[in-house]
Scaffold this active site. Structure first.
Site, PDB file in Angstrom:
ATOM      1  N   THR A  46     -10.972 -13.797 -20.913  1.00  0.00           N
ATOM      2  CA  THR A  46     -11.064 -14.892 -20.367  1.00  0.00           C
ATOM      3  C   THR A  46     -12.512 -15.494 -20.748  1.00  0.00           C
ATOM      4  OG1 THR A  46     -12.333 -13.613 -18.540  1.00  0.00           O
ATOM      5  CG2 THR A  46      -9.810 -13.976 -18.073  1.00  0.00           C
ATOM      6  N   GLY A  47     -13.148 -15.107 -21.644  1.00  0.00           N
ATOM      7  CA  GLY A  47     -14.573 -15.933 -22.034  1.00  0.00           C
ATOM      8  C   GLY A  47     -14.050 -16.891 -22.988  1.00  0.00           C
ATOM      9  N   CYS A 164     -22.754 -15.059 -35.992  1.00  0.00           N
ATOM     10  CA  CYS A 164     -22.121 -16.307 -36.116  1.00  0.00           C
ATOM     11  C   CYS A 164     -22.760 -17.122 -37.552  1.00  0.00           C
ATOM     12  CB  CYS A 164     -21.651 -17.163 -35.191  1.00  0.00           C
ATOM     13  SG  CYS A 164     -23.323 -17.530 -34.169  1.00  0.00           S
ATOM     14  N   GLY A 195     -23.274 -22.012 -30.151  1.00  0.00           N
ATOM     15  CA  GLY A 195     -23.975 -20.831 -30.174  1.00  0.00           C
ATOM     16  C   GLY A 195     -24.579 -20.102 -29.070  1.00  0.00           C
ATOM     17  N   LYS A 259     -31.597 -11.389 -37.950  1.00  0.00           N
ATOM     18  CA  LYS A 259     -30.047 -11.113 -37.957  1.00  0.00           C
ATOM     19  C   LYS A 259     -29.692 -11.393 -39.224  1.00  0.00           C
ATOM     20  CE  LYS A 259     -29.090 -11.520 -32.885  1.00  0.00           C
ATOM     21  NZ  LYS A 259     -28.350 -12.487 -32.162  1.00  0.00           N
ATOM     22  N   ARG A 281     -31.744 -25.375 -34.233  1.00  0.00           N
ATOM     23  CA  ARG A 281     -30.831 -25.824 -33.570  1.00  0.00           C
ATOM     24  C   ARG A 281     -30.630 -27.264 -33.785  1.00  0.00           C
ATOM     25  NH1 ARG A 281     -27.194 -22.122 -31.578  1.00  0.00           N
ATOM     26  NH2 ARG A 281     -29.031 -21.038 -30.545  1.00  0.00           N
ATOM     27  N   HIS A 288     -21.563 -24.198 -37.476  1.00  0.00           N
ATOM     28  CA  HIS A 288     -23.153 -23.728 -38.014  1.00  0.00           C
ATOM     29  C   HIS A 288     -23.049 -24.324 -39.544  1.00  0.00           C
ATOM     30  CE1 HIS A 288     -24.338 -21.960 -34.485  1.00  0.00           C
ATOM     31  NE2 HIS A 288     -23.774 -20.618 -34.750  1.00  0.00           N
TER      32      HIS A 288
END
Length: 386
Positions: A46-47, A164, A195, A259, A281, A288
């Site tokens: 559901t996300g 991502c 994000g 990351k 950002r 992205h």
């Protein structure tokens, strides 16, 4: 634009090069055709990413038997559509994994850390989209176009999906590495607000409403004063860029930057690869982008790079600046491949390339790669049963 990697056809149906023998949409085979196929569980159905995942499962080849939708107890009983059928959501519990062959986790780190090992103990292969296991040496970090073979070695019964930002560039980098031998990456990311989740998107949209039709952006601090609450970001997103994504780590680096470094090394099997990232950002909803300086062991040329990228699965080459053709987030959003443009050889180094890449951070950057990993596992399980 050129490229054999795929994209979105004019009919609006995704067309993506097959990885692990699976290609995009064929017709729904229906329940009668699913007997004997592996059972899939989607945890976090559901996300935001889970919702994208259900769409992807409906678009891609129907290789699954039952698809079981799992979410928190408060979402249990809801009905969601997948493969054109309504499926009732069940609450997350040990019993929910009974009979499941592959369980995809699209949930926060702490939920995956608790429940992915439980799913594995129940006999499922857990494919996790969180950061809980990415750097665990006993958990492979997989991008099927680059290192699908790694999915077969999973001591904990868990396979991890990269972040991502890494996913937005690594398919293209993997293809170039296979030909030229990558030795260094210097990247700057331009990361969409999605994000940061729904709060990030809501924050940008609210700020855009406040600055629209004004003369803001001409005086120091005027945008910051006008937007007020900056939400999950350390500065205004409307009419602005913020050179910070993730959380602050040692020596001034952010979690997103680390990351990119650590995941690129693990996916490519290059533990000593030199990687430097600056993550920014930008006021984009979804997709992205990154500028990439890639240095190789061997001399490179633009025609050779074009040939490799144009034929690489999961990559679309869009590189004709004389005609204004290069990828932008506004054009790439909602598509599956990594889009590459502005390919140039470094003026000072015949072994280096400069390029610009874009990738939808909710599709290939999250749900699609998870689905592709699950398909690789499904093919392995099906072959072992035949």
């Amino acid at each position: 634009m050129t490229g054999a990697g795929g994209g979105r056809g004019e009919s609006g149906v995704n067309v993506v090069s097959g990885v692990g023998g699976v290609t995009s949409v064929s017709g729904d085979s229906g329940a009668a055709g699913r007997a004997g196929k592996p059972t899939l569980a989607v945890v976090g159905a559901t996300g935001a990413v889970g919702t994208v995942m259900l769409g992807i499962l409906s678009e891609r080849a129907d290789i699954w038997g039952e698809i079981r939708l799992i979410a928190s107890p408060r979402s249990a009983g809801r009905k969601l559509t997948v493969r054109g059928e309504e499926v009732e959501v069940v609450a997350l519990s040990e019993e929910a994994f009974e009979g499941v062959d592959v369980a995809m986790f699209d949930v926060p780190d702490e939920v995956s850390a608790q429940w992915a090992p439980i799913a594995a103990a129940k006999g499922a292969v857990a494919v996790d989209n969180s950061g809980a296991f990415r750097m665990d040496p006993d958990v492979p970090l997989v991008v099927p176009e680059v290192n699908a073979h790694a999915a077969r070695v999973r001591p904990r019964g868990i396979i991890s999906n990269p972040n991502c930002t890494t996913l937005s560039m690594i398919v293209a980098m993997g293809a170039l590495h296979a030909e030229f031998g990558l030795s260094e990456l210097i990247v700057s990311s331009y990361q969409a607000v999605s994000g940061a989740g729904k709060e990030g998107v809501d924050t940008l949209r609210a700020q855009l409403a406040k600055v629209a039709g004004t003369e803001l952006g001409t005086q120091p601090g005027d945008v910051r004063r006008a937007v007020g609450d900056t939400g999950p970001f350390p500065g205004p997103m409307a009419l602005n860029v913020v050179p910070f994504a993730g959380s602050l780590k040692e020596d001034g680096w952010t979690s997103e930057e680390l990351k990119v470094r650590n995941e690129s090394r693990k996916i490519l099997g290059l533990p000593e690869l030199r990687v430097t990232a600056t993550c920014v950002r930008v006021p984009v909803i979804t997709t992205h982008s990154l500028t990439v300086h890639a240095r190789f062991e061997n001399e490179v040329t633009v025609p050779a790079a074009h040939e490799i990228l144009a034929s690489a699965p999961g990559v679309v080459l869009c590189d004709n600046p004389a005609e204004g053709e290069f990828p932008t987030p506004a054009d790439v959003v909602g598509t599956d491949p990594t889009w590459v443009g502005r390919v140039r050889r470094s003026m000072d180094d015949p072994k280096a390339l400069e390029l610009f890449v874009c990738g939808d951070n909710l599709r290939k950057g999250a749900a699609l790669n998870t689905a592709q990993i699950a398909e690789v596992v499904a093919a392995e399980l099906t072959a072992s049963r035949n």
